[in-house]
Write an enzyme that holds these catalytic residues in place. Sequence first.
Site, PDB file in Angstrom:
ATOM      1  N   LYS A 160       0.858  -1.172   0.000  1.00  0.00           N
ATOM      2  CA  LYS A 160       0.000   0.000   0.000  1.00  0.00           C
ATOM      3  C   LYS A 160       0.898   1.227   0.000  1.00  0.00           C
ATOM      4  O   LYS A 160       1.853   1.300   0.793  1.00  0.00           O
ATOM      5  CB  LYS A 160      -0.887   0.004   1.258  1.00  0.00           C
ATOM      6  CG  LYS A 160      -1.936  -1.091   1.270  1.00  0.00           C
ATOM      7  CD  LYS A 160      -3.063  -0.794   0.300  1.00  0.00           C
ATOM      8  CE  LYS A 160      -4.287  -1.646   0.570  1.00  0.00           C
ATOM      9  NZ  LYS A 160      -5.385  -1.355  -0.392  1.00  0.00           N
ATOM     10  N   LYS A 196     -14.348  -7.389  -6.351  1.00  0.00           N
ATOM     11  CA  LYS A 196     -14.647  -7.567  -4.928  1.00  0.00           C
ATOM     12  C   LYS A 196     -16.162  -7.640  -4.788  1.00  0.00           C
ATOM     13  O   LYS A 196     -16.879  -6.824  -5.379  1.00  0.00           O
ATOM     14  CB  LYS A 196     -14.146  -6.373  -4.107  1.00  0.00           C
ATOM     15  CG  LYS A 196     -12.646  -6.199  -4.079  1.00  0.00           C
ATOM     16  CD  LYS A 196     -12.275  -4.950  -3.287  1.00  0.00           C
ATOM     17  CE  LYS A 196     -10.766  -4.726  -3.299  1.00  0.00           C
ATOM     18  NZ  LYS A 196     -10.391  -3.404  -2.749  1.00  0.00           N
TER      19      LYS A 196
END
Length: 315
Positions: free
Chosen positions: A144, A240
Amino acid sequence: MQARCFAERWPLRTAFAISRDVRTEAQLVVVEVRGEGVVGIGECTPYARYGESVASVMQQLRPLFAEVAAGLDRTLLQSRLPAGAARNALDCALADWEFKCRGAVFTGPESLPSMQTLVIDDPAAMAVAARNAIAQGADTLKLKLDDQQVYQRVAAVRAAVPAAQLVIDANEAWRADTLVDRCSQLEELGVAMLEQPLPAGDDEFLGTFPHPLPICADESCHSREDLPHLLGRYEILNIKLDKTGGITEARALAEEAEAQGFQLMLGCMLCTSRAIRAAWPLGERACFLDLDGPTWLAKDVEFPLRFGAGRVYWS
Ligand SMILES: [Mg+2]
């Protein structure tokens, strides 16, 4: 058939820092449907980035429960709620109920690969986290990042784990004017893929230069409706269930995206093992899998998935 929903809070074992915020717990909404002596369960993770909260999701769900009692099925559900977390929880609860009613037995793969997420930290700390993850058996790491120290962070991790497959997730934090140079740098550092570098509204720029490494849509890709906008701009789509609004649309999106030449990633939010089990049927179609949401929880549901050595195990 009766349906109800309730909120759950799951503390994290350590803070989860990405470009837009830091979280210390997962806030979920769970839907339970009950009929013919069988209980189906689905969960979702409302996401502020998409205008969702626990309260807004419960508000979307509650009016539908009378329709569920009157026979609303997954097909009809698709037009009753938009893609998003609320539909996901109900769609997955209905799918779970159908599966159990059929007396079906699990026939999916016993395990799936999963990358391990490293949250934003200073370069030296990310290098240590990377070395630890690889020592514990991971082979793919997802870093990230925000807009700061991009090269320093990736270079530090690359030096620490020369053989690891690296994926970068910028969560929309970068700008168009530095993207082309950064892509070249990432390619030189052997990064396998870059996830959502620009804000979803800036996707057009991605179609203006050749990509030295594949770029994956996350915040820009929710359901099949987004495909025309993504073609020619992204190579990979991160599916997702909290974005598609359940497994029903996720399967349809996977099918249509593959037909259009996209590769697939399967991702998750901060969630329990229930959410990963619900997405399991798509696992073998994806070239990148990011299913480590439950590993961030201090405690998971009963009968959790097992995570280890770069894989997640059904039992
Ligand atoms: Mg992402």
